[in-house]
Scaffold this motif. Sequence first.
Motif, PDB file in Angstrom:
ATOM      1  N   SER A   1      -2.310  -3.696  -2.416  1.00 57.93           N
ATOM      2  CA  SER A   1      -2.900  -2.520  -3.041  1.00 57.93           C
ATOM      3  C   SER A   1      -1.832  -1.559  -3.553  1.00 57.93           C
ATOM      4  O   SER A   1      -2.013  -0.914  -4.596  1.00 57.93           O
ATOM      5  CB  SER A   1      -3.811  -1.791  -2.039  1.00 57.93           C
TER       6      SER A   1
ATOM      7  N   TYR B   1     -15.450   0.848  -0.120  1.00 65.01           N
ATOM      8  CA  TYR B   1     -14.334   0.010   0.310  1.00 65.01           C
ATOM      9  C   TYR B   1     -14.839  -1.297   0.923  1.00 65.01           C
ATOM     10  O   TYR B   1     -14.182  -2.339   0.797  1.00 65.01           O
ATOM     11  CB  TYR B   1     -13.450   0.768   1.293  1.00 65.01           C
TER      12      TYR B   1
ATOM     13  N   LYS C   1      -8.622   1.761   1.872  1.00 61.79           N
ATOM     14  CA  LYS C   1      -8.711   3.220   1.891  1.00 61.79           C
ATOM     15  C   LYS C   1      -7.356   3.838   2.220  1.00 61.79           C
ATOM     16  O   LYS C   1      -6.915   4.805   1.569  1.00 61.79           O
ATOM     17  CB  LYS C   1      -9.768   3.659   2.900  1.00 61.79           C
TER      18      LYS C   1
ATOM     19  N   ASP D   1      -4.985   3.808  -0.650  1.00 65.16           N
ATOM     20  CA  ASP D   1      -5.263   4.878  -1.613  1.00 65.16           C
ATOM     21  C   ASP D   1      -4.567   6.167  -1.199  1.00 65.16           C
ATOM     22  O   ASP D   1      -3.976   6.872  -2.040  1.00 65.16           O
ATOM     23  CB  ASP D   1      -6.771   5.116  -1.719  1.00 65.16           C
TER      24      ASP D   1
ATOM     25  N   GLU E   1      -1.543   8.175  -3.115  1.00 67.19           N
ATOM     26  CA  GLU E   1      -1.635   9.591  -3.468  1.00 67.19           C
ATOM     27  C   GLU E   1      -0.416  10.362  -2.966  1.00 67.19           C
ATOM     28  O   GLU E   1       0.133  11.224  -3.671  1.00 67.19           O
ATOM     29  CB  GLU E   1      -2.905  10.192  -2.873  1.00 67.19           C
TER      30      GLU E   1
END
Length: 561
Positions: free
Chosen positions: A29, A136, A549, A552, A556
Amino acid sequence: MTDGIDRTPSDTEVCIVGSGPAGAITAYSLARRGHDVTVLEAGERLEPADHRRRMEMWLRPGFDRDAFWRDDERDAFTSTGDIYARLNETRLKAVGGTSVHWDGNTPRLHPKDFEMRSRYGRGRDWPIEYDDLRPYYAQAEREMGVSGVDDNPHGPPRTDPYPQEGFPRSYSDSLFAEACAALGISMATQPKAINAEAYDGRSECVGYGVCNACPSGARYSAEVHVRRAENHGARIVDRAQVLRLEHDASGDSVDSVLYATPDGSTHRQEADQFVVACGGIETPRLLLLSSSSQYPDGLANSSGAVGRYLMDHPNVTTNAALEEQTQQNNVGWVSSRSDQFYDPGAAGPGSFHLTFDNSARAASGGAQVRQPASTRLLGAITAPTPAGLADVATDPLNETSLGDGLEPPTTDGPPYPLSIRGAGEMLPRAENRVTLDRSTTDNHGRPVPSIELSDGEYAQRTMEHCLEIQADIMAELGAEITDVSTLSDRQMSTHHMGTTRMGTDPAESVVDAQCRTHDLENLWVASSSVFPTGGANNPTLTIAALALKTADHIDETLSSA
């Protein structure tokens, strides 16, 4: 000792410890978004020939199955609780982690699992809700290639279809369905991370029947996401045993991990962000081993919760015999389940689900009988076609032919075996824990993990209820019960949860809702160890969803730096 592979440190943004589903999915990811990622894995990388060899050895009744991957010194542990931990029978240290030999069961947790304290006044609430994880879950199902049917009246709510149509239910499932219907018990299709059709470059299931050692790649393993991560530039370093995490002078962040390689060298890998993805046992162990003068009780352990609240899934099984042919050996995996008793309400015992076994046990109550489709139908390590496997799964008379010159096997006469298994919920209790056994050391002289686990009254009442339901189904079916496996003779399951739990209060939890540790700003945990409660369903899909999750949130953080 050297194999010519470069295992020295490299420049990287993110260092991930562990390459199971959590580590591999997190790596992919982040790598696909352009981040530099390095994954350190204690075990070796298996080649296609290794998987076929594992399958062939799995078929041998006298084979010590965990010997294929176990390193007795590296993987040593002690077990002090009522329940024997049997770690090296259930976990695997290799690229892909334990998913290299799992069964592929992928149910979601239920909404109530995230709200146990609010709903029932027991356990803990998660700091996130089911709806927070729902997108998710759907993404994880697509990533893994889950096969299923949205036919579960008591299952968690869904808005997205399964990526693949589910496998047909077995003939023995139809027998159970009649009995369950008479008792008002619903049955549903078991979702599986096994390809019912060619999917994402992997073949459809070809029916070897030994899913734990699947050599075809039809059953998902985290090796899939390891390869995807590498295709996006991630670096996977096998046989790199992480010894400890080291923090900076302020104690606010991790600056490196110390790891050992097969040539006897030790190295320090630096990074901006660190992710521990070592499962429910090795994750707390690594944090405890990383103690310092600022963190004398272990890294990220200001709460004292590291290693505590260990949970698994207590399980019980009822075996029985029926005069009618059952065909329970025709499919090597579970194809049906029931969630009828998953949400019993505040007054009842805890949650459990039922699965209807397709690997039959002897009618006399003996050991499990596994006759994989490859040997049962063809007499050699040659798999039937998927269409043939579906025919055999549902054939009541065992008359299906799988090709020219291939005759169906003869079967023994009645009685025929049947089996129902139930897995249930264990509440988080502080006394169930992972600690360091300083009297026993591993191959690098480090204390091994010591596991203390007992079921507790809540789990005992839950599984007593489960056995009553199993007995009712067998009686309705007209089957004679031959053997019952209770909690008194069980060992720890394959699901290790809760030892670095998630929460909003740093005084009683290890990570926050984003799976970042409360104590160190750049240390994250991707693992079932973050589960505040374990529910009664297999954890792997939830592990994958949380990894997506968490990735992510790491993205960020890196993007805003």
